[in-house]
Design an enzyme around this catalytic site. Structure first.
Site, mmCIF file in Angstrom:
data_model
loop_
_atom_site.group_PDB
_atom_site.id
_atom_site.type_symbol
_atom_site.label_atom_id
_atom_site.label_comp_id
_atom_site.label_asym_id
_atom_site.label_seq_id
_atom_site.Cartn_x
_atom_site.Cartn_y
_atom_site.Cartn_z
ATOM 1 N N ASP A 149 0.814 -1.223 0.000
ATOM 2 C CA ASP A 149 0.000 0.000 0.000
ATOM 3 C C ASP A 149 0.845 1.270 0.000
ATOM 4 O OD1 ASP A 149 -3.084 -0.493 0.274
ATOM 5 O OD2 ASP A 149 -2.081 -2.087 1.376
ATOM 6 N N GLU A 181 -5.227 4.686 1.969
ATOM 7 C CA GLU A 181 -4.006 3.894 1.775
ATOM 8 C C GLU A 181 -3.151 3.928 3.047
ATOM 9 O OE1 GLU A 181 -4.249 1.968 -0.509
ATOM 10 O OE2 GLU A 181 -5.111 2.910 -2.275
ATOM 11 N N HIS A 188 -4.584 1.472 5.309
ATOM 12 C CA HIS A 188 -4.206 0.110 4.923
ATOM 13 C C HIS A 188 -2.773 -0.189 5.383
ATOM 14 C CE1 HIS A 188 -7.264 0.430 1.351
ATOM 15 N NE2 HIS A 188 -7.818 0.558 2.536
ATOM 16 N N TYR A 224 -1.858 -3.221 7.921
ATOM 17 C CA TYR A 224 -0.904 -4.292 7.647
ATOM 18 C C TYR A 224 0.307 -4.227 8.583
ATOM 19 C CZ TYR A 224 -3.885 -5.425 3.733
ATOM 20 O OH TYR A 224 -4.969 -5.784 2.976
ATOM 21 N N GLU A 279 -3.874 -2.642 -7.427
ATOM 22 C CA GLU A 279 -5.044 -2.728 -6.541
ATOM 23 C C GLU A 279 -5.985 -3.841 -7.018
ATOM 24 O OE1 GLU A 279 -6.007 1.552 -7.087
ATOM 25 O OE2 GLU A 279 -5.793 1.655 -4.915
ATOM 26 N N GLU A 321 -10.603 -0.852 -1.838
ATOM 27 C CA GLU A 321 -9.905 -1.064 -3.118
ATOM 28 C C GLU A 321 -10.892 -1.091 -4.289
ATOM 29 O OE1 GLU A 321 -6.993 -0.470 -3.113
ATOM 30 O OE2 GLU A 321 -6.091 -1.180 -1.258
#
Ligand SMILES: [Fe+2]
Ligand SMILES: [Fe+2]
Length: 332
Positions: A68, A99, A102, A106, A174, A208
């Site tokens: 990302d 983003e 994200h 993660y 994506e 996404e």
């Protein structure tokens, strides 16, 4: 026109209200990483999963560690410069926030799944050291870097090259690399594993899908305004690019599944990737290339709740009687 160089500031009259509506819809879908409960994931990893499953997860986390951030960099360095409408830039600003979310999701996943600091460092170095992840990163960087050299989009060929960057990030990164990754997550969920990861993935998946919808709308507007951009050479280059992305992602599947994961074969994964790639050709108004059918029943059905917006989701969590399923296919 949308791809004319400049920094347009005029919101009234608004030239592209659809981008403004996408921005507003995205705001309604706000979620936070703190809502994701990884409570049972660690026990699943330690007690319910085989070495082959853990290898799959280790590689997946290593891909997520940097994926990302690469997308976010392209947003700031390329898309924001060249999509010249303030309402579209509002959407891109919102996407940039998503983003970052994200990346945070993660990172939290990595910190939870990989307690050892040296192993975490290796996950971030995967873009250099693990061939199947390196190939995907190099594919992305090639398009990111080539768009950075473009400068203001005065010529048709410069605009075509910019559109190739946009299509690469939406359709291939994506829309294919991440969709491929989500399939592993939902496969594991279908075996009753890693519900924290699957819960957060539902929201990333929805984000996404929206990012792609925006990018494809930009392509559609550019095409309506300048039909001559869409010549045979552009279609040919898009076809080659998507072929290359499917090949990269198949290499990744061979690595992830190298330990032999029961119920998930490289062949089915390849067919799934071709099916997803065909959806991207349809979204781009191009003929499908692979004629593949979705081999993964577990990707077709998602809980209806996960498609609801943030507030509905909050309410439904306390309600009984929210039942039924909806196909996500129609949403992407
Ligand atoms: Fe993302
Ligand atoms: Fe995205």
């Amino acid at each position: 026109m949308l791809l004319d160089p400049g920094l347009d500031l005029t919101l009234r009259p608004m030239r592209y209200p659809q981008f403004y509506e996408m921005y507003r819809a995205a705001i309604r879908n706000t979620w936070t990483v703190e809502e994701v409960d990884f409570g049972t994931d660690t026990a699943d990893l330690q007690t319910k999963m085989s070495d082959a499953d853990r290898h799959l997860i280790q590689r997946l986390v290593a891909f997520f560690a940097t994926g990302d951030s690469i997308v976010a960099n392209n947003l700031v360095l390329n898309l924001y410069e060249h999509v010249n409408a303030p309402e579209a830039r509002m959407y891109l600003s919102r996407q940039l926030y998503e983003e970052a979310l994200h990346v945070q999701f993660y990172l939290t996943l990595l910190d939870t799944y990989v307690p050892d600091p040296d192993e975490r460092a290796k996950a971030f170095a995967a873009v250099e050291n693990i061939p199947s992840i390196r190939a995907k990163a190099q594919f992305a960087m090639k398009w990111l870097d080539s768009a950075r050299e473009l400068g203001p989009l005065h010529t048709k060929e410069q605009r075509r090259k910019f559109l190739l960057n946009l299509v690469c990030f939406a359709s291939c990164i994506e829309g294919l690399f991440f969709f491929g990754a989500f399939a592993y997550v939902y496969f594991l969920r279908s075996r009753g594993l890693l519900h924290g990861l699957a819960g957060g993935t539902n929201w990333v998946f929805r984000d996404e899908s929206a990012h792609m919808a925006f990018a494809f709308e930009v392509v559609k507007v550019a095409r309506e305004e300048e039909p001559d951009l869409f010549d045979a050479s552009l279609a040919e280059r898009i076809g080659q690019m998507i072929d290359e992305a499917v090949a990269c992602e198949t290499l990744f599947a061979e690595d992830l599944l190298s330990g032999g994961v029961a119920g998930l074969s490289v062949r089915d994964m390849r067919t799934y990737l071709e099916f997803v790639a065909d959806q991207r050709f349809i979204q781009l108004g191009l003929p499908v290339r692979y004629h593949a059918k979705n081999p993964f029943g577990f990707m077709e059905q998602q809980d209806v709740q996960e498609l609801a917006n943030f507030f509905e989701r909050r309410v439904s969590a306390y309600q009984i009687g929210v039942t039924g399923e909806v196909s996500l296919d129609s949403a992407f």
